[in-house]
Write a protein that holds these residues in place. Structure first.
Motif, PDB file in Angstrom:
ATOM      1  N   LYS A  55     -12.365 -26.943  32.895  1.00  0.00           N
ATOM      2  CA  LYS A  55     -10.964 -26.728  33.263  1.00  0.00           C
ATOM      3  C   LYS A  55     -10.017 -27.333  32.231  1.00  0.00           C
ATOM      4  CE  LYS A  55     -11.522 -26.439  38.271  1.00  0.00           C
ATOM      5  NZ  LYS A  55     -11.231 -27.114  39.562  1.00  0.00           N
ATOM      6  N   VAL A  56     -10.360 -28.516  31.720  1.00  0.00           N
ATOM      7  CA  VAL A  56      -9.512 -29.134  30.695  1.00  0.00           C
ATOM      8  C   VAL A  56      -9.460 -28.237  29.463  1.00  0.00           C
ATOM      9  CG1 VAL A  56      -9.310 -31.075  29.078  1.00  0.00           C
ATOM     10  CG2 VAL A  56      -9.815 -31.510  31.497  1.00  0.00           C
ATOM     11  N   CYS A  57     -10.610 -27.764  29.021  1.00  0.00           N
ATOM     12  CA  CYS A  57     -10.649 -26.890  27.828  1.00  0.00           C
ATOM     13  C   CYS A  57      -9.882 -25.599  28.065  1.00  0.00           C
ATOM     14  CB  CYS A  57     -12.098 -26.567  27.453  1.00  0.00           C
ATOM     15  SG  CYS A  57     -13.022 -27.958  26.801  1.00  0.00           S
ATOM     16  N   GLU A  58     -10.046 -25.004  29.228  1.00  0.00           N
ATOM     17  CA  GLU A  58      -9.379 -23.741  29.538  1.00  0.00           C
ATOM     18  C   GLU A  58      -7.877 -23.914  29.717  1.00  0.00           C
ATOM     19  OE1 GLU A  58     -11.595 -22.556  32.981  1.00  0.00           O
ATOM     20  OE2 GLU A  58     -13.314 -21.880  31.787  1.00  0.00           O
ATOM     21  N   LEU A  60      -5.887 -25.837  27.901  1.00  0.00           N
ATOM     22  CA  LEU A  60      -5.182 -26.131  26.652  1.00  0.00           C
ATOM     23  C   LEU A  60      -4.433 -24.899  26.161  1.00  0.00           C
ATOM     24  CD1 LEU A  60      -7.980 -28.225  24.934  1.00  0.00           C
ATOM     25  CD2 LEU A  60      -5.829 -29.088  25.888  1.00  0.00           C
ATOM     26  N   ARG A  61      -3.245 -25.100  25.616  1.00  0.00           N
ATOM     27  CA  ARG A  61      -2.430 -23.984  25.142  1.00  0.00           C
ATOM     28  C   ARG A  61      -2.237 -23.994  23.627  1.00  0.00           C
ATOM     29  NH1 ARG A  61      -4.252 -22.274  28.913  1.00  0.00           N
ATOM     30  NH2 ARG A  61      -3.321 -22.093  30.952  1.00  0.00           N
ATOM     31  N   VAL A  62      -2.238 -25.171  23.019  1.00  0.00           N
ATOM     32  CA  VAL A  62      -2.081 -25.286  21.564  1.00  0.00           C
ATOM     33  C   VAL A  62      -3.452 -25.270  20.902  1.00  0.00           C
ATOM     34  CG1 VAL A  62      -1.228 -26.736  19.672  1.00  0.00           C
ATOM     35  CG2 VAL A  62       0.095 -26.546  21.797  1.00  0.00           C
ATOM     36  N   VAL A  63      -4.389 -25.986  21.492  1.00  0.00           N
ATOM     37  CA  VAL A  63      -5.751 -26.067  20.972  1.00  0.00           C
ATOM     38  C   VAL A  63      -6.537 -24.873  21.506  1.00  0.00           C
ATOM     39  CG1 VAL A  63      -7.820 -27.487  20.835  1.00  0.00           C
ATOM     40  CG2 VAL A  63      -5.588 -28.589  20.993  1.00  0.00           C
ATOM     41  N   ASN A  64      -7.261 -24.188  20.615  1.00  0.00           N
ATOM     42  CA  ASN A  64      -7.997 -22.987  20.988  1.00  0.00           C
ATOM     43  C   ASN A  64      -9.449 -23.282  21.330  1.00  0.00           C
ATOM     44  OD1 ASN A  64      -5.860 -21.033  20.391  1.00  0.00           O
ATOM     45  ND2 ASN A  64      -6.141 -21.738  18.295  1.00  0.00           N
ATOM     46  N   LEU A  65      -9.953 -22.642  22.363  1.00  0.00           N
ATOM     47  CA  LEU A  65     -11.350 -22.753  22.756  1.00  0.00           C
ATOM     48  C   LEU A  65     -12.205 -21.958  21.774  1.00  0.00           C
ATOM     49  CD1 LEU A  65     -13.156 -23.903  25.032  1.00  0.00           C
ATOM     50  CD2 LEU A  65     -12.866 -21.733  26.218  1.00  0.00           C
ATOM     51  N   ALA A  66     -13.251 -22.604  21.231  1.00  0.00           N
ATOM     52  CA  ALA A  66     -14.091 -21.939  20.232  1.00  0.00           C
ATOM     53  C   ALA A  66     -15.486 -22.547  20.236  1.00  0.00           C
ATOM     54  CB  ALA A  66     -13.481 -22.080  18.845  1.00  0.00           C
ATOM     55  N   VAL A  67     -16.472 -21.769  19.832  1.00  0.00           N
ATOM     56  CA  VAL A  67     -17.845 -22.254  19.750  1.00  0.00           C
ATOM     57  C   VAL A  67     -18.058 -23.025  18.457  1.00  0.00           C
ATOM     58  CG1 VAL A  67     -20.265 -21.565  19.680  1.00  0.00           C
ATOM     59  CG2 VAL A  67     -18.687 -20.379  21.194  1.00  0.00           C
ATOM     60  N   ASP A 113       2.410 -32.253  19.377  1.00  0.00           N
ATOM     61  CA  ASP A 113       2.092 -31.042  20.142  1.00  0.00           C
ATOM     62  C   ASP A 113       0.670 -31.098  20.688  1.00  0.00           C
ATOM     63  OD1 ASP A 113       4.613 -30.042  19.591  1.00  0.00           O
ATOM     64  OD2 ASP A 113       3.911 -28.737  17.968  1.00  0.00           O
ATOM     65  N   LEU A 114      -0.255 -31.592  19.872  1.00  0.00           N
ATOM     66  CA  LEU A 114      -1.652 -31.682  20.302  1.00  0.00           C
ATOM     67  C   LEU A 114      -1.818 -32.703  21.421  1.00  0.00           C
ATOM     68  CD1 LEU A 114      -3.352 -31.551  16.798  1.00  0.00           C
ATOM     69  CD2 LEU A 114      -3.093 -29.680  18.439  1.00  0.00           C
ATOM     70  N   VAL A 115      -1.180 -33.850  21.265  1.00  0.00           N
ATOM     71  CA  VAL A 115      -1.268 -34.884  22.304  1.00  0.00           C
ATOM     72  C   VAL A 115      -0.674 -34.361  23.607  1.00  0.00           C
ATOM     73  CG1 VAL A 115      -0.423 -37.160  22.992  1.00  0.00           C
ATOM     74  CG2 VAL A 115      -1.331 -36.812  20.690  1.00  0.00           C
ATOM     75  N   GLN A 116       0.477 -33.726  23.537  1.00  0.00           N
ATOM     76  CA  GLN A 116       1.111 -33.183  24.743  1.00  0.00           C
ATOM     77  C   GLN A 116       0.241 -32.114  25.388  1.00  0.00           C
ATOM     78  OE1 GLN A 116       3.602 -34.299  26.472  1.00  0.00           O
ATOM     79  NE2 GLN A 116       3.298 -32.692  27.971  1.00  0.00           N
ATOM     80  N   GLN A 120      -1.142 -32.471  29.120  1.00  0.00           N
ATOM     81  CA  GLN A 120      -0.767 -31.540  30.201  1.00  0.00           C
ATOM     82  C   GLN A 120      -1.997 -30.935  30.845  1.00  0.00           C
ATOM     83  OE1 GLN A 120      -1.032 -27.996  30.557  1.00  0.00           O
ATOM     84  NE2 GLN A 120      -2.050 -27.732  28.586  1.00  0.00           N
ATOM     85  N   SER A 121      -3.045 -30.692  30.077  1.00  0.00           N
ATOM     86  CA  SER A 121      -4.255 -30.110  30.651  1.00  0.00           C
ATOM     87  C   SER A 121      -4.979 -31.114  31.540  1.00  0.00           C
ATOM     88  CB  SER A 121      -5.178 -29.598  29.539  1.00  0.00           C
ATOM     89  OG  SER A 121      -6.264 -28.893  30.109  1.00  0.00           O
ATOM     90  N   LEU A 122      -5.102 -32.355  31.068  1.00  0.00           N
ATOM     91  CA  LEU A 122      -5.721 -33.394  31.897  1.00  0.00           C
ATOM     92  C   LEU A 122      -4.909 -33.632  33.169  1.00  0.00           C
ATOM     93  CD1 LEU A 122      -6.649 -35.822  29.006  1.00  0.00           C
ATOM     94  CD2 LEU A 122      -8.305 -34.800  30.579  1.00  0.00           C
ATOM     95  N   ASP A 123      -3.594 -33.703  33.038  1.00  0.00           N
ATOM     96  CA  ASP A 123      -2.726 -33.890  34.202  1.00  0.00           C
ATOM     97  C   ASP A 123      -2.872 -32.756  35.201  1.00  0.00           C
ATOM     98  OD1 ASP A 123      -1.725 -36.287  33.216  1.00  0.00           O
ATOM     99  OD2 ASP A 123       0.146 -35.409  32.470  1.00  0.00           O
ATOM    100  N   ARG A 124      -2.960 -31.517  34.694  1.00  0.00           N
ATOM    101  CA  ARG A 124      -3.079 -30.351  35.580  1.00  0.00           C
ATOM    102  C   ARG A 124      -4.373 -30.426  36.390  1.00  0.00           C
ATOM    103  NH1 ARG A 124      -5.903 -26.213  35.231  1.00  0.00           N
ATOM    104  NH2 ARG A 124      -6.380 -26.515  33.037  1.00  0.00           N
ATOM    105  N   VAL A 125      -5.472 -30.788  35.736  1.00  0.00           N
ATOM    106  CA  VAL A 125      -6.756 -30.899  36.441  1.00  0.00           C
ATOM    107  C   VAL A 125      -6.673 -31.993  37.506  1.00  0.00           C
ATOM    108  CG1 VAL A 125      -9.206 -31.476  36.187  1.00  0.00           C
ATOM    109  CG2 VAL A 125      -8.104 -29.950  34.538  1.00  0.00           C
ATOM    110  N   MET A 126      -6.065 -33.122  37.162  1.00  0.00           N
ATOM    111  CA  MET A 126      -5.912 -34.203  38.138  1.00  0.00           C
ATOM    112  C   MET A 126      -5.051 -33.760  39.317  1.00  0.00           C
ATOM    113  SD  MET A 126      -5.565 -37.618  35.759  1.00  0.00           S
ATOM    114  CE  MET A 126      -4.739 -38.489  37.049  1.00  0.00           C
ATOM    115  N   GLU A 127      -3.964 -33.064  39.038  1.00  0.00           N
ATOM    116  CA  GLU A 127      -3.067 -32.609  40.100  1.00  0.00           C
ATOM    117  C   GLU A 127      -3.767 -31.603  41.018  1.00  0.00           C
ATOM    118  OE1 GLU A 127      -0.067 -32.996  42.429  1.00  0.00           O
ATOM    119  OE2 GLU A 127      -0.189 -34.143  40.574  1.00  0.00           O
TER     120      GLU A 127
END
Length: 135
Positions: A55-58, A60-67, A113-116, A120-127
């Motif tokens: 969920k944290v990886c998914e 993210l909006r600035v950082v892209n999910l990649a293999v 931008d990366l830190v934010q 935001q992704s960690l916060d969203r999962v916690m919420e």
């Protein structure tokens, strides 16, 4: 408050890693600057850590999910559900690959931008988890 594990009981990060050498012994034989790879383990056991990390990886909006982690843009991977998904959990754990491990290759975006984005992704999962417990 997450990546450095200062969020107390509310922190989703159990352990954080970064490249570089900090000890005087290391510096004496090879000067080191810090590289562009960071990693952390999301708190939780088994499926809890696995789902949280995904969920944290998914999220993210600035950082892209990649293999594959090697480009000018920031990339993230969750080895337990991506590159090492075919390896049985027991074998992954025996080899030191935690279900909650997330790896990030830092690119050329603004650090703030990366830190934010990560926060935001960690916060969203916690919420989401708080809302599920309250329901």
């Amino acid at each position: 408050n997450h990546p450095d594990n200062t969020g107390g009981d509310e922190c989703l990060v159990a352990q954080a890693f970064r490249s570089g050498r900090d000890s005087p012994e290391d510096a004496s034989f090879m000067p080191q600057t810090y590289g562009g790879m960071i990693a952390f383990i999301v708190a939780g056991e088994g499926d809890v850590a696995l789902e949280r990390a995904k969920k944290v990886c998914e999220g993210l909006r600035v950082v892209n999910l990649a293999v594959s982690l090697g480009s000018v843009e920031s990339l993230v991977e969750h080895p337990a559900s991506m590159t090492h998904a075919m390896i049985p959990r027991e074998d992954r754990l025996a080899g030191g690959l935690d279900d909650g491990l997330i790896r990030i290759s830092v690119g050329i975006e603004r650090a703030s931008d990366l830190v934010q984005d990560l926060k935001q992704s960690l916060d969203r999962v916690m919420e989401e988890e708080r809302a599920e417990r309250a329901a």
